[in-house]
Scaffold this motif. Structure first.
Motif, PDB file in Angstrom:
ATOM      1  N   LYS A 168      12.197   6.364  13.435  1.00 46.73           N
ATOM      2  CA  LYS A 168      10.952   7.097  13.685  1.00 46.73           C
ATOM      3  C   LYS A 168      11.246   8.588  13.658  1.00 46.73           C
ATOM      4  N   VAL A 169      10.415   9.344  12.962  1.00 46.19           N
ATOM      5  CA  VAL A 169      10.635  10.786  12.840  1.00 46.19           C
ATOM      6  C   VAL A 169       9.362  11.545  13.180  1.00 46.19           C
ATOM      7  N   ASN A 170       9.530  12.820  13.471  1.00 49.86           N
ATOM      8  CA  ASN A 170       8.393  13.693  13.735  1.00 49.86           C
ATOM      9  C   ASN A 170       7.775  14.182  12.441  1.00 49.86           C
ATOM     10  N   LYS A 171       6.564  14.695  12.551  1.00 49.53           N
ATOM     11  CA  LYS A 171       5.918  15.304  11.398  1.00 49.53           C
ATOM     12  C   LYS A 171       6.727  16.530  10.984  1.00 49.53           C
ATOM     13  N   ALA A 172       7.066  16.594   9.721  1.00 47.07           N
ATOM     14  CA  ALA A 172       7.848  17.721   9.228  1.00 47.07           C
ATOM     15  C   ALA A 172       7.533  17.955   7.756  1.00 47.07           C
ATOM     16  N   LEU A 173       7.313  19.205   7.398  1.00 43.02           N
ATOM     17  CA  LEU A 173       7.116  19.599   6.000  1.00 43.02           C
ATOM     18  C   LEU A 173       5.856  19.011   5.382  1.00 43.02           C
ATOM     19  N   GLU A 174       4.950  18.524   6.182  1.00 40.88           N
ATOM     20  CA  GLU A 174       3.739  17.917   5.636  1.00 40.88           C
ATOM     21  C   GLU A 174       2.843  19.006   5.042  1.00 40.88           C
ATOM     22  N   PRO A 175       2.375  18.843   3.802  1.00 35.82           N
ATOM     23  CA  PRO A 175       1.494  19.861   3.218  1.00 35.82           C
ATOM     24  C   PRO A 175       0.109  19.819   3.860  1.00 35.82           C
ATOM     25  N   ARG A 176      -0.603  20.926   3.760  1.00 39.68           N
ATOM     26  CA  ARG A 176      -1.968  20.960   4.314  1.00 39.68           C
ATOM     27  C   ARG A 176      -2.840  19.928   3.611  1.00 39.68           C
TER      28      ARG A 176
ATOM     29  N   ASP B   5      19.627   1.064   3.092  1.00 38.76           N
ATOM     30  CA  ASP B   5      19.440   1.991   1.975  1.00 38.76           C
ATOM     31  C   ASP B   5      18.188   1.671   1.160  1.00 38.76           C
ATOM     32  N   LEU B   6      17.579   0.538   1.416  1.00 36.61           N
ATOM     33  CA  LEU B   6      16.389   0.129   0.671  1.00 36.61           C
ATOM     34  C   LEU B   6      15.104   0.557   1.367  1.00 36.61           C
ATOM     35  N   SER B   7      15.207   1.437   2.346  1.00 41.64           N
ATOM     36  CA  SER B   7      14.035   1.849   3.118  1.00 41.64           C
ATOM     37  C   SER B   7      13.106   2.726   2.287  1.00 41.64           C
ATOM     38  N   VAL B   8      11.867   2.780   2.717  1.00 48.52           N
ATOM     39  CA  VAL B   8      10.875   3.712   2.168  1.00 48.52           C
ATOM     40  C   VAL B   8      10.272   4.477   3.338  1.00 48.52           C
ATOM     41  N   PHE B   9       9.595   5.574   3.028  1.00 50.97           N
ATOM     42  CA  PHE B   9       8.978   6.366   4.091  1.00 50.97           C
ATOM     43  C   PHE B   9       7.518   5.999   4.221  1.00 50.97           C
ATOM     44  N   ASP B  10       7.133   5.609   5.420  1.00 53.56           N
ATOM     45  CA  ASP B  10       5.755   5.224   5.733  1.00 53.56           C
ATOM     46  C   ASP B  10       5.067   6.427   6.360  1.00 53.56           C
ATOM     47  N   ASN B  11       4.175   7.057   5.595  1.00 58.30           N
ATOM     48  CA  ASN B  11       3.478   8.249   6.082  1.00 58.30           C
ATOM     49  C   ASN B  11       2.612   7.961   7.293  1.00 58.30           C
TER      50      ASN B  11
ATOM     51  N   ASP C  47       0.821  -1.212   0.000  1.00 62.48           N
ATOM     52  CA  ASP C  47       0.000   0.000   0.000  1.00 62.48           C
ATOM     53  C   ASP C  47       0.859   1.268   0.000  1.00 62.48           C
ATOM     54  N   ILE C  48       2.110   1.155   0.400  1.00 66.39           N
ATOM     55  CA  ILE C  48       3.028   2.299   0.352  1.00 66.39           C
ATOM     56  C   ILE C  48       3.596   2.386  -1.065  1.00 66.39           C
ATOM     57  N   PRO C  49       3.478   3.548  -1.721  1.00 67.34           N
ATOM     58  CA  PRO C  49       3.993   3.649  -3.100  1.00 67.34           C
ATOM     59  C   PRO C  49       5.483   3.329  -3.171  1.00 67.34           C
TER      60      PRO C  49
ATOM     61  N   LEU D  98       9.061  14.258  -0.679  1.00 65.68           N
ATOM     62  CA  LEU D  98      10.123  15.089  -0.131  1.00 65.68           C
ATOM     63  C   LEU D  98      11.239  14.236   0.431  1.00 65.68           C
ATOM     64  N   ARG D  99      10.884  13.261   1.242  1.00 68.98           N
ATOM     65  CA  ARG D  99      11.902  12.487   1.960  1.00 68.98           C
ATOM     66  C   ARG D  99      12.625  11.494   1.052  1.00 68.98           C
TER      67      ARG D  99
END
Length: 875
Positions: free
Chosen positions: A400-408, A355-361, A322-324, A679-680
């Motif tokens: 694990k990261v904080n919310k950052a640069l997320e568009p409205r 290095d093969l990681s993806v970002f899970d929103n 489900d993650i692009p 972005l990430r």
């Protein structure tokens, strides 16, 4: 004859080697190249007006440029069309001079569109075995390219000339002297055309390098760093590019990620490039575990006649969930040495599994997806073989990261591939277990709502809106930066001893005493340099001098110093895109080292390069300065160039433009709306690689906004991501004349405002800062340039002072016949706001604005980062 230095000679030789490896052979029917007969007919204004690189701040002041015509003649080619070219050149020079005359009084002339010239129709062809047509295009800062004839597309005359040339000559060749992708539909319309060569824009000795490729002295080995589609509409960004608020609807599907994932056939794929010889790529072994992927790959030159180089490219296809995820990602590459016929080389790859990681929103984390991964090896994105696969049993949370640069509102419209991965059998298979990975990393973030201020005794501190943490330090009055360097006093103690004026002098650049322009505030220390930081002599704080890039060190080539003539001719290197087309990290590191040598010679401390924004769209006006559509290729190129420069002690690079600066249209105020996964994984990833692998001294924030916030005042990108997540230890500066609020920039983590045009704004924010006067006592007039309205502005520098008849603050102002205030004096006296002192002076009554809303701690934090950089570069 001018005395050319040994440094210039050596750098020109290296520049030619780089240029040779950057040239990409796109088509070679009938093995037309290399040429066996060196009598040619040469056409197109690019033959004599060969474009070395783009315009704007990325231009270079080199001693000379070898055109394609000159390069061919230097290599003993006979050019039968010289009379035709001579006539065309006279007309070209006349048109170019008329264009330059129009710009001579324009303060924005350096940012004007590149001169454009349209070739006439060729009336009669000259006799030769081979016809060569040069297509030239130039672009530059402040303007994007257009999907028009004469820019992205050929003009009617160019197309007709190429068609007729390919019909007339036994051999026909088109050379593309362009800085980026362009329409190549002429290939379909010219079926008799033999060869197409992307010669790119190769700097000052490009003509010599091109000649050596054409005659076979060197074998082409360049590979595309972008995907070349059949038409501009093939690119998913084409409908969301060039407007003031571009929405990045394509998400992570940029370049080959889109073409591969949505089954769009390109004309020339990412990583593509032909050779005069053939190579056999054979994967000898693959080993995969929770730590890394290790491969050994043999490359053999199977040809009979030509030596050459091949680039092995490693891609990985990740599980489709489900993650692009794109169909495949580039994860590593290596280029061979020059292999003689039948010679073989073994290349070894070691790729961290992480290095093969993806970002899970959804969970705000970098993860490894569960499922099957395919490892692909080949020499372009469309020419690979699956050599192994491995399966991960469960999702692994890496960071694990904080919310950052997320568009409205996330604009991403493309979120699922149309091309499914196929099961591959008969290759090595590995099993990875989630339990064997380390526990997730949790980032410690700085608190945006808190400011730390260092004080010895002071109590009346400015600031509003944040929690202020006071740290008391011992008295360091009388101490200097040299004392900090020697360990006699701590940085915090030294910073606490500085006044607001001294702190502002550190965090704002120094405007030159003259010749200021919108692009580059010429340094008083090195003529032609882009700018410099402030100097505090009594505190032993020297200036840092900066020069533009990234195609070379941009300084004034000849100037007088102490009645002596100084020559500073720099090397004009191939453009950033051409550097990436070499796919040769070690060679780019050598370029960096050579640039560092020039910096040391010229007295430059910081190079404003590499430029490394992603080629999101083919029409990006500054794409030529940047490396690639791919973040891994872009990031590694920047990292190795950085390593080369910074292998010299006491000089550094400045990665730019951070971040989302992917178009020139509306660049000063535009808002790039980008989903956080894109972005990430795309627009931050290249900077992350360059910072982790290269450790640059500085980063330059971009003009534009990202998801509503100016990049120069974005706490999420400049502090939370750059410093907290990536552990960047250097200095951040604005691009010149940033539109971001300077006090917001200080809090966000932008340490240095360049070129230093907002000192009064910062002083007004931390103190009651009075009016500024010129040497005669008149109110100072600050001259600027409104980039939105494109007009010169003039501002009276009253600063915090407000005229008020009931005020208790009094200011003496000179008002004579030449004063701009003369017409207002009667009104002020009538309103009891002014008193006449004498024939030339009045006394104005007023009060201070209630605007001391900036914390001293923000100034101190920025000054600390600037001074740490000064210590690295100057002590």
């Amino acid at each position: 004859m001018e005395n050319i230095s040994q440094r210039e000679i050596e750098n020109q030789e290296l520049a030619k080697d780089v240029a040779s490896e950057a040239i990409v052979l796109l088509q070679n029917k009938n093995n037309t190249l290399p040429l066996k007969n060196k009598t040619v007919a040469l056409y197109g204004h690019g033959a004599f007006a060969t474009v070395k690189g783009g315009t704007g701040s990325g231009d270079v002041n080199q001693r000379s440029v070898v055109s394609i015509l000159e390069g061919l003649e230097n290599d003993h080619f006979t050019v039968t069309s010289k009379p035709w070219l001579a006539r065309l050149q006279r007309y070209y020079q006349k048109e170019e001079q008329a264009y330059q005359d129009k710009l001579k009084d324009d303060p924005m002339s350096l940012l004007a569109p590149a001169f454009s010239f349209k070739d006439p129709e060729i009336g009669e062809f000259n006799d030769a075995t081979t016809g060569i047509y040069v297509i030239s295009r130039s672009s530059g800062e402040n303007y994007d390219r257009r999907d028009h004839k004469g820019d992205f597309k050929l003009t009617d005359n160019e197309l007709a000339n190429i068609q007729r040339m390919s019909e007339y000559y036994t051999n026909s060749i088109v050379l593309l002297n362009v800085g980026g992708v362009m329409d190549t539909s002429f290939i379909d319309e010219c079926p008799l055309l033999d060869s197409v060569v992307l010669v790119s824009q190769l700097g000052m000795v490009g003509g010599d390098a091109i000649a050596e490729i054409l005659d076979g002295t060197k074998t082409p080995s360049g590979k595309l760093s972008d995907t070349w589609g059949f038409s501009y509409s093939d690119y998913p960004s084409s409908k969301n590019f060039g407007m003031s608020n571009p929405e990045y609807v394509e998400g992570i599907y940029v370049g080959y990620r889109y073409f591969d994932s949505f089954d769009i056939k390109p004309r020339f794929e990412f990583g593509y490039g032909l050779s005069y010889t053939k190579f056999f790529i054979d994967t000898q072994s693959v080993k995969v575990n929770e730590d890394d992927l290790r491969l050994k790959v043999d490359v053999e030159n199977t040809g009979e006649d030509f030596a050459g180089q091949e680039t092995v490219q490693i891609y990985v296809s990740k599980p489709q969930t489900d993650i692009p995820t794109p169909y495949q990602d580039l994860v590593d590459y290596q280029k061979t040495t020059v292999l003689r016929p039948k010679a073989k080389q073994t290349l070894e790859f070691e790729i961290p599994t992480t290095d093969l990681s993806v970002f899970d929103n959804d969970i705000r984390a970098y993860v490894l997806l569960p499922g099957t991964y395919l490892i692909r090896v080949g020499n372009s994105s469309r020419n690979t073989s699956v050599v192994a696969n491995f399966k991960l049993d469960k999702k692994v949370v890496l960071k694990k990261v904080n919310k950052a640069l997320e568009p409205r509102i996330d604009p991403t419209a493309l979120s699922k591939n149309k091309v499914e991965l196929k099961h591959v059998s008969g290759v090595p298979h590995f099993i990875l277990k989630a339990e064997n990975f380390a526990e997730p990393e949790f980032v410690t973030y700085q608190d945006k709502s808190a400011v730390t201020t260092f004080v010895e005794k002071r109590e009346d501190l400015p600031g509003k809106g944040y929690e202020q943490i006071i740290e008391h330090v011992r008295n360091a009055s009388g101490k200097t930066l040299a004392d900090v360097n020697n360990g006699d006093v701590g940085m915090a103690e030294f910073i606490a001893s500085l006044s607001e004026e001294e702190l502002v002098e550190i965090v704002e650049g120094t405007m030159s005493s003259g010749n200021n322009s919108v692009v580059g505030i010429f340094s008083d220390i090195v003529p032609g340099a882009a700018g410099q930081t402030g100097t505090l002599v009594d505190k032993k704080i020297p200036s840092i001098v900066m020069a533009d890039g990234p195609a070379g060190v941009r300084v004034k080539p000849v100037f007088k110093r102490n009645d002596q003539t100084v020559t500073h001719y720099a090397t004009a290197w191939p453009i950033g895109t051409a550097l990436a087309q070499t796919w040769n990290k070690e060679l780019i590191e050598k370029v960096g080292f050579a640039i560092g040598t020039e910096m040391k010679e010229f007295g430059i401390d910081l190079w404003l390069a590499p430029g490394m924004n992603i080629h999101r769209d083919p029409l990006g006006g500054r794409n030529f300065e940047y490396f690639s559509e791919d973040p891994y290729l872009s990031g590694t190129m920047a990292a190795f160039e950085t390593k080369g420069v910074q292998s010299h002690p006491k000089i550094g690079v400045t990665l730019k433009h951070f971040l989302g600066n992917n178009q020139e249209s509306h660049r000063n105020y535009g808002n790039s709306i980008i989903g956080e996964q894109a972005l990430r994984e795309i627009y931050l990833r290249n900077f992350e690689i360059a910072i982790e692998q290269g450790q640059p001294m500085a980063v330059m924030s971009s003009y534009n906004r990202v998801n509503g916030t100016f990049s120069g005042a974005n706490f999420a990108s400049l502090t939370s991501i750059l410093r907290d997540e990536w552990h960047f230890k250097g200095m951040v500066m604005t691009d010149w004349f940033s539109s971001a609020d300077p006090k917001e920039s200080m809090h966000a983590g932008n340490d240095l405002i360049m070129p230093g045009d907002s000192k009064s704004d910062l002083l007004s924010a931390v103190s009651d800062f009075g009016p500024e006067f010129d040497e005669s006592g008149k109110i100072k007039i600050k001259q600027g340039y409104d980039l939105l309205k494109k007009q010169v502005t003039k501002t009276e520098m009253w600063n915090d002072f407000i005229i008020d008849p009931d005020g208790d603050v009094f200011v003496k102002v000179r008002v004579d016949d030449d004063s701009a205030l003369k017409e207002r004096v009667k009104k002020w006296i009538y309103n009891s706001e002014a008193q006449i002192v004498d024939g030339n002076h009045i006394l104005l009554s007023g009060k201070w604005k209630d605007n001391n809303d900036m914390y001293l701690g923000d100034l101190q934090k920025s000054a600390i980062n600037v001074l740490r950089t000064v210590l690295k570069l100057k002590f």
